[in-house]
Enzyme design. Sequence first.
Site, PDB file in Angstrom:
ATOM      1  N   CYS A 279      -0.535   8.247   2.832  1.00  0.00           N
ATOM      2  CA  CYS A 279      -0.867   7.314   1.751  1.00  0.00           C
ATOM      3  C   CYS A 279       0.138   6.176   1.678  1.00  0.00           C
ATOM      4  O   CYS A 279       1.356   6.406   1.638  1.00  0.00           O
ATOM      5  CB  CYS A 279      -0.901   8.083   0.424  1.00  0.00           C
ATOM      6  SG  CYS A 279      -1.305   7.047  -1.002  1.00  0.00           S
TER       7      CYS A 279
ATOM      8  N   CYS B 183      -9.230   3.222   0.035  1.00  0.00           N
ATOM      9  CA  CYS B 183      -8.554   4.443  -0.380  1.00  0.00           C
ATOM     10  C   CYS B 183      -7.297   4.671   0.443  1.00  0.00           C
ATOM     11  O   CYS B 183      -7.311   4.624   1.668  1.00  0.00           O
ATOM     12  CB  CYS B 183      -9.505   5.629  -0.217  1.00  0.00           C
ATOM     13  SG  CYS B 183      -8.802   7.198  -0.712  1.00  0.00           S
TER      14      CYS B 183
ATOM     15  N   GLU C 274      -1.508  -2.282  -8.434  1.00  0.00           N
ATOM     16  CA  GLU C 274      -2.790  -2.786  -7.968  1.00  0.00           C
ATOM     17  C   GLU C 274      -3.935  -1.990  -8.585  1.00  0.00           C
ATOM     18  O   GLU C 274      -3.837  -0.786  -8.825  1.00  0.00           O
ATOM     19  CB  GLU C 274      -2.863  -2.712  -6.433  1.00  0.00           C
ATOM     20  CG  GLU C 274      -1.891  -3.675  -5.770  1.00  0.00           C
ATOM     21  CD  GLU C 274      -1.996  -3.688  -4.253  1.00  0.00           C
ATOM     22  OE1 GLU C 274      -1.729  -4.759  -3.663  1.00  0.00           O
ATOM     23  OE2 GLU C 274      -2.340  -2.644  -3.658  1.00  0.00           O
TER      24      GLU C 274
ATOM     25  N   CYS D  29     -10.930   1.474  -9.931  1.00  0.00           N
ATOM     26  CA  CYS D  29      -9.904   2.410  -9.499  1.00  0.00           C
ATOM     27  C   CYS D  29      -8.579   2.008 -10.146  1.00  0.00           C
ATOM     28  O   CYS D  29      -8.048   0.927  -9.873  1.00  0.00           O
ATOM     29  CB  CYS D  29      -9.786   2.416  -7.980  1.00  0.00           C
ATOM     30  SG  CYS D  29      -8.600   3.608  -7.338  1.00  0.00           S
TER      31      CYS D  29
ATOM     32  N   CYS E 155       4.489   6.207  -6.399  1.00  0.00           N
ATOM     33  CA  CYS E 155       4.095   7.594  -6.595  1.00  0.00           C
ATOM     34  C   CYS E 155       5.270   8.497  -6.277  1.00  0.00           C
ATOM     35  O   CYS E 155       5.976   8.291  -5.284  1.00  0.00           O
ATOM     36  CB  CYS E 155       2.898   7.949  -5.706  1.00  0.00           C
ATOM     37  SG  CYS E 155       2.238   9.611  -6.047  1.00  0.00           S
TER      38      CYS E 155
ATOM     39  N   CYS F 185       2.903  11.886  -0.248  1.00  0.00           N
ATOM     40  CA  CYS F 185       1.884  12.298   0.723  1.00  0.00           C
ATOM     41  C   CYS F 185       1.989  11.392   1.956  1.00  0.00           C
ATOM     42  O   CYS F 185       2.046  10.165   1.830  1.00  0.00           O
ATOM     43  CB  CYS F 185       0.498  12.222   0.108  1.00  0.00           C
ATOM     44  SG  CYS F 185       0.283  13.333  -1.314  1.00  0.00           S
TER      45      CYS F 185
END
Length: 385
Positions: A128, A349, A101, A114, A121, A125
Site C-alpha cells: 500500500c 485502491c 487525499e 473514498c 497510516c 502494509c
Amino acid sequence: MTNVPEINALKKVNLFNYDEQRLSAFLTSIGEASYRGRQIIQWLHQFGVTDFSAMTNLSLALRQRLQSMAECVLPEVVKQQHAQDGCQKWLLRLHDGNCIETVLIPEDDRNTLCVSSQVGCSLNCSFCATGHQGFNRNLTTAEIIAQLWIAVRSLSKRAGKHDRQITNVVLMGMGEPLLNFDAVLAAVNIMQNDYAYGLSKYRITLSTSGVVPAMYEWAKVSNIALAISLHAPNDALRNVLVPINKKYPLDEVIAACKHYFRDEPRRKVTVEYVMLAGINDSPLHAKQLIKVLGDLPCKINLIPFNPFPQTLYRCSDAQTIAAFAMSLKKAGMLVTTRKTRGDDIAAACGQLAGEVQDRTQRKARRLIPLRVEQQLREQKIQLSR
C-alpha cells in the site's frame, strides 16, 4: 466518547467536530436549548452554510454567542484532479501542513466517496502506497466529515443542482479507521443523520485491516457495512503483507467478522483481497482462502494490484485473476473483481499517499522493501521483477 465537550474560553470550538449529540450537549452546557443542535447540523451539512449570521432560525443572541465561541473550519483544497474514467481526487491541506487525499468514484447508479481517517497510516502494509508514506496523526472528526462536505459542494456546483450527490461512502482511504475510533464514529453519525447527509447503514462501509478488539467495540455502537482487508489466506504470508496479523491472526479476525453481523445473518462482510503476482494468487492460495473463510457470510472482492513508486510487487495477470475467481465461485462463494478506477491520477485502491510529515521515518529509512524481501525469502517466495 465524551458527551459534553470541554469549553476553552481562549480557543474557539470547531463545530465540524461535533455530531448532533455532542453539539446538543455543547449548547446545553452554555445554557441553550438542545434542539438547536439539530438546526445547526442542518445548516452546516445539509445547506452547506458556515456563516452563523446566515443561520436565520437561530436567535440573534445565539448567533452572536456562536460567533464569539465557535467556528466552522475546513481543510484547504490544494488540488482537484479528474481522471479519464470520471474519478476525481482532492488533495486537502490540513492546519498543520499535512495533506490527505479523497477520491470520488462515479458509476451509473451511484457516486462513491473514498474517505481518509488518518494522516498516513500506522499499519505498514507492504503493498500500500499509504503505508510507505508513514504516519503522522489521526484526523479529527472535522477533517473526516469535511471530505464529504467538500465533495458534495463540489458536485453541486458543477451540476448546478442537487440531483447527483454522494450516495455511498467507504472508509477505505488513507489510514486504519478503527485506530481513530471516536473521531470516525462521530463522523459516521453525521453521515447517517437525516438532517445532514441521511446515508443508510448499507451505504457506509468501514474497512479495517483487522484490529480485533476495536471490531467488537465497533459492533456495539454501529452497524454500517464492514470490509476486512485480508489479502492472504494463511498467517505466515499475512504477517508479511499485513503486519498487524502478528498481533491479531486470521482465526481471531474471522471470528470478529462472524460476530459483527450476528444479529443480521443476511448481511455479508466484504473480504478485500489484492492480487499480487507470484505472491498470493496460486491455486493453493485459493484453496486456503476457501478454507479460512469457512462459513463466514461474505462476498470476496478481488482487487488488481495498483503499482506505485518503489513498490516490490506486480499485479497478477488477467488470466490468473480469472482462474482464482473461478476456483472461489466453484466453492459456492460470491466473488467480484474490482475494476481499476482513477489510476491515471494515482487515485486507485492502494495508491493514495497525500503529503505526510512522517513521524515514523518509515519512508526515509525505506524499511518496508528491505523487511518484506527478507521475510518473503524466508518463506521461499521470489518476487517477480
